[in-house]
Design a protein around this motif. Structure first.
Motif, PDB file in Angstrom:
ATOM      1  N   ASP A 143       0.827  -1.211   0.000  1.00  0.00           N
ATOM      2  CA  ASP A 143       0.000   0.000   0.000  1.00  0.00           C
ATOM      3  C   ASP A 143       0.857   1.256   0.000  1.00  0.00           C
ATOM      4  OD1 ASP A 143      -2.530  -1.375   0.227  1.00  0.00           O
ATOM      5  OD2 ASP A 143      -2.000  -1.798   2.306  1.00  0.00           O
ATOM      6  N   GLU A 144       2.109   1.114   0.422  1.00  0.00           N
ATOM      7  CA  GLU A 144       3.009   2.259   0.498  1.00  0.00           C
ATOM      8  C   GLU A 144       4.433   1.787   0.230  1.00  0.00           C
ATOM      9  OE1 GLU A 144       4.694   5.471   3.840  1.00  0.00           O
ATOM     10  OE2 GLU A 144       2.890   4.305   4.243  1.00  0.00           O
ATOM     11  N   CYS A 145       5.152   2.570  -0.553  1.00  0.00           N
ATOM     12  CA  CYS A 145       6.550   2.266  -0.850  1.00  0.00           C
ATOM     13  C   CYS A 145       7.354   3.557  -0.763  1.00  0.00           C
ATOM     14  CB  CYS A 145       6.699   1.670  -2.251  1.00  0.00           C
ATOM     15  SG  CYS A 145       5.775   0.138  -2.495  1.00  0.00           S
ATOM     16  N   GLY A 146       8.601   3.435  -0.361  1.00  0.00           N
ATOM     17  CA  GLY A 146       9.391   4.647  -0.252  1.00  0.00           C
ATOM     18  C   GLY A 146      10.812   4.395   0.172  1.00  0.00           C
ATOM     19  N   VAL A 147      11.480   5.499   0.487  1.00  0.00           N
ATOM     20  CA  VAL A 147      12.840   5.461   1.008  1.00  0.00           C
ATOM     21  C   VAL A 147      12.820   6.100   2.388  1.00  0.00           C
ATOM     22  CG1 VAL A 147      15.240   6.149   0.671  1.00  0.00           C
ATOM     23  CG2 VAL A 147      13.804   5.628  -1.317  1.00  0.00           C
ATOM     24  N   PHE A 176      17.821   7.157   8.031  1.00  0.00           N
ATOM     25  CA  PHE A 176      18.153   6.816   9.407  1.00  0.00           C
ATOM     26  C   PHE A 176      18.536   8.069  10.177  1.00  0.00           C
ATOM     27  CE2 PHE A 176      21.147   5.125  12.693  1.00  0.00           C
ATOM     28  CZ  PHE A 176      20.228   4.363  13.380  1.00  0.00           C
ATOM     29  N   ASP A 177      17.880   8.280  11.318  1.00  0.00           N
ATOM     30  CA  ASP A 177      18.171   9.381  12.225  1.00  0.00           C
ATOM     31  C   ASP A 177      19.124   8.849  13.298  1.00  0.00           C
ATOM     32  OD1 ASP A 177      18.078  11.196  14.460  1.00  0.00           O
ATOM     33  OD2 ASP A 177      16.232  12.047  13.648  1.00  0.00           O
ATOM     34  N   ASP A 178      20.381   9.252  13.225  1.00  0.00           N
ATOM     35  CA  ASP A 178      21.387   8.723  14.155  1.00  0.00           C
ATOM     36  C   ASP A 178      21.078   9.089  15.601  1.00  0.00           C
ATOM     37  OD1 ASP A 178      23.859   7.620  12.435  1.00  0.00           O
ATOM     38  OD2 ASP A 178      22.986   9.334  11.403  1.00  0.00           O
ATOM     39  N   ALA A 179      20.548  10.279  15.822  1.00  0.00           N
ATOM     40  CA  ALA A 179      20.265  10.720  17.193  1.00  0.00           C
ATOM     41  C   ALA A 179      19.149   9.892  17.817  1.00  0.00           C
ATOM     42  CB  ALA A 179      19.898  12.207  17.198  1.00  0.00           C
ATOM     43  N   LYS A 180      18.118   9.580  17.009  1.00  0.00           N
ATOM     44  CA  LYS A 180      16.984   8.794  17.511  1.00  0.00           C
ATOM     45  C   LYS A 180      17.212   7.291  17.362  1.00  0.00           C
ATOM     46  CE  LYS A 180      13.528  12.335  16.369  1.00  0.00           C
ATOM     47  NZ  LYS A 180      12.311  12.618  15.536  1.00  0.00           N
ATOM     48  N   ALA A 181      18.221   6.914  16.594  1.00  0.00           N
ATOM     49  CA  ALA A 181      18.518   5.503  16.317  1.00  0.00           C
ATOM     50  C   ALA A 181      17.300   4.798  15.737  1.00  0.00           C
ATOM     51  CB  ALA A 181      19.013   4.787  17.573  1.00  0.00           C
ATOM     52  N   GLN A 182      16.695   5.437  14.729  1.00  0.00           N
ATOM     53  CA  GLN A 182      15.575   4.819  14.036  1.00  0.00           C
ATOM     54  C   GLN A 182      15.409   5.461  12.656  1.00  0.00           C
ATOM     55  OE1 GLN A 182      12.467   5.734  16.895  1.00  0.00           O
ATOM     56  NE2 GLN A 182      11.595   7.261  15.501  1.00  0.00           N
ATOM     57  N   PHE A 183      14.688   4.771  11.777  1.00  0.00           N
ATOM     58  CA  PHE A 183      14.411   5.290  10.443  1.00  0.00           C
ATOM     59  C   PHE A 183      13.124   6.110  10.445  1.00  0.00           C
ATOM     60  CE2 PHE A 183      17.175   1.718   9.405  1.00  0.00           C
ATOM     61  CZ  PHE A 183      17.928   2.225   8.355  1.00  0.00           C
ATOM     62  N   GLU A 184      13.059   7.072   9.533  1.00  0.00           N
ATOM     63  CA  GLU A 184      11.844   7.847   9.318  1.00  0.00           C
ATOM     64  C   GLU A 184      11.582   7.932   7.824  1.00  0.00           C
ATOM     65  OE1 GLU A 184      12.388  11.568  11.296  1.00  0.00           O
ATOM     66  OE2 GLU A 184      12.110  10.698  13.303  1.00  0.00           O
ATOM     67  N   SER A 185      10.309   7.863   7.461  1.00  0.00           N
ATOM     68  CA  SER A 185       9.940   7.943   6.049  1.00  0.00           C
ATOM     69  C   SER A 185      10.474   9.250   5.461  1.00  0.00           C
ATOM     70  CB  SER A 185       8.421   7.872   5.899  1.00  0.00           C
ATOM     71  OG  SER A 185       8.069   7.954   4.539  1.00  0.00           O
ATOM     72  N   TRP A 186      11.087   9.180   4.288  1.00  0.00           N
ATOM     73  CA  TRP A 186      11.787  10.322   3.697  1.00  0.00           C
ATOM     74  C   TRP A 186      11.220  10.682   2.329  1.00  0.00           C
ATOM     75  CZ3 TRP A 186      16.668  10.092   0.422  1.00  0.00           C
ATOM     76  CH2 TRP A 186      17.308  11.348   0.351  1.00  0.00           C
ATOM     77  N   VAL A 187      11.098   9.693   1.436  1.00  0.00           N
ATOM     78  CA  VAL A 187      10.603   9.922   0.077  1.00  0.00           C
ATOM     79  C   VAL A 187       9.601   8.824  -0.273  1.00  0.00           C
ATOM     80  CG1 VAL A 187      11.217  10.091  -2.365  1.00  0.00           C
ATOM     81  CG2 VAL A 187      12.804  10.939  -0.627  1.00  0.00           C
ATOM     82  N   GLN A 188       8.465   9.200  -0.853  1.00  0.00           N
ATOM     83  CA  GLN A 188       7.494   8.227  -1.333  1.00  0.00           C
ATOM     84  C   GLN A 188       7.843   7.818  -2.766  1.00  0.00           C
ATOM     85  OE1 GLN A 188       4.693   6.959   0.671  1.00  0.00           O
ATOM     86  NE2 GLN A 188       6.250   7.796   2.060  1.00  0.00           N
TER      87      GLN A 188
END
Length: 418
Positions: free
Chosen positions: A239-243, A246-258
């Motif tokens: 239903d969703e695809c993207g890139v 990685f946020d080094d400070a939060k140590a997690q990924f966040e959706s960046w580009v659809q």
């Protein structure tokens, strides 16, 4: 002396199954007694038998393992007679029939359970439980900030499921990391109670799967870690695809580009070549911050189709062969082929490992583990009953990653590639 006293007081009879070619312990060997009680060797090849009613008696132990065979056959089957005793030990040699050598389990609970029960030394820092992970699906890796960065799909815990991918890092061999023939020390990203945390949480419902990891320099010249991902309802089209970034400070990924979605999720093991990142042999993008954000700059390539009923697992460059290596999979079976270009054409596919009635999918080779100038390579995959005709699940091993080693100077492999 302390270990000797511990062994003498132990209720366990220890059996170590070893490869008769290398002398190394073989994991995932089934030892079955005449009463149908089964034990499975751990990543050192040890099984700790605890059968109070059979101690002091001679018992037949049937020895079976995918890709291996016990050489002797008695009236009861392939196996041997052992006299069990508390604190006793036995070494059993098994013959490898396949080209690849099974080494150890990378993920899950009790990787060295029997080793610990028998008072032996385990090579990794968390031999029993790490990140509260009982099972993990599909590994993808990348070199990032001098370490190996790992991502897995769905993760099973003692009292939780993580459907937002899990992550860890490990040190590279020669830079504080273990020899890859010994094991991998994973340092999980964790949250409350020390459980493996979701690394890409999205606001919309669905399973989140990372397909592949790539690195690129941002406009400030910093190395950044990116991940292509999908969100979907089970095995339905995404239903969703993207890139994700990685946020080094939060140590997690966040959706960046659809990105536009393809028809299905397809796990990737990206590689660099000629200024491009290849997500697969048939899809590439320039190694450039702006290009990666532009769907129009992701180029489709024409590749040689894989042999019938097989699936392309991964492609890597090998220095020893000076060729591109392709690993192909087919329900529990992995094959090897070579080409002079990543798109092919590839030579004959040679079977290198096999699991009967069990699956082994999303296989990935780890070129940063290569030894002897690429003469020795390492690969792993997901060992699971899913999409197979397995009659029962293998305790602890099921739905986890298992590492193999392959020598590319094996005459049987060389002959097929000429």
């Amino acid at each position: 002396m302390a270990l000797a006293r511990l062994a003498a007081a132990s209720p366990y009879f220890g059996v170590q199954v070893v490869d008769d070619q290398t002398g190394r312990g073989v994991p995932l060997v089934e030892l079955k007694l005449q009463n149908d009680v089964k034990y499975f060797t751990d990543s050192n090849g040890w099984a700790a038998l605890n059968e109070p009613s059979l101690m002091g008696r001679e018992v037949f132990v049937e020895v079976t393992s995918d890709g291996y065979e016990y050489p002797d056959k008695l009236v009861f089957g392939r196996g041997l007679l052992l006299r069990l005793s508390p604190g006793g030990r036995a070494t059993v040699k098994i013959r490898r029939k396949m080209l690849a050598e099974r080494l150890y389990r990378v993920t899950g609970e009790g990787i060295y359970r029997d080793t610990v029960l028998l008072g032996q030394k385990a090579p990794i820092r968390a031999p029993l439980l790490n990140g509260q992970v009982l099972g993990q699906d599909t590994a993808t890796t990348a070199l990032y900030q001098g370490k190996l960065f790992w991502i897995w799909g769905d993760t099973i815990g003692p009292d939780f499921w993580n459907f937002s991918v899990s992550g860890a890092t490990s040190e590279l061999p020669g830079r504080g990391g273990l020899d890859p023939g010994t094991g991998v020390d994973l340092h999980y990203f964790v949250e409350g109670k020390g459980r493996s945390k979701g690394m890409l949480r999205l606001p919309r419902p669905g399973l989140v799967w990372i397909e592949g990891l790539i690195t690129v320099k941002d406009p400030a010249g910093r190395e950044r870690l990116l991940a292509t991902y999908t969100r979907q309802d089970g095995l339905k089209p995404p239903d969703e695809c993207g890139v994700a970034l990685f946020d080094d400070a939060k140590a997690q990924f966040e959706s960046w580009v659809q990105m536009p979605c393809r028809k299905s999720h397809y796990s990737a093991h990206p590689f660099r070549h000629d200024g491009y990142w290849y997500l697969y042999p048939w899809l590439r993008v320039k190694e450039d911050w702006a290009a990666i954000q532009d769907p129009a700059q992701w180029e489709e390539r024409k590749v040689q189709p894989p042999p019938k009923a097989t699936r392309i697992s991964c492609v890597v460059w090998n220095e020893y062969r000076r060729r591109w290596i392709m690993l192909l999979e087919k329900t529990g079976v992995v094959s090897y082929a070579e080409a002079t270009a990543p798109e092919g054409p590839y030579g004959p596919a040679v079977e290198i490992l096999r699991h009967e009635h069990y699956n082994f999918y999303n296989v990935v080779a780890h070129p940063y583990f290569d030894q002897e100038g690429g003469k020795v390579i390492y690969l792993e995959g997901t060992y699971t009953d899913s999409f197979s005709d397995a009659k029962q699940k293998t305790p602890r091993y099921n739905y986890n990653q298992v590492m193999y080693r392959l020598r590319l100077d094996d005459p049987r492999l060389q002959e097929a590639q000429r």
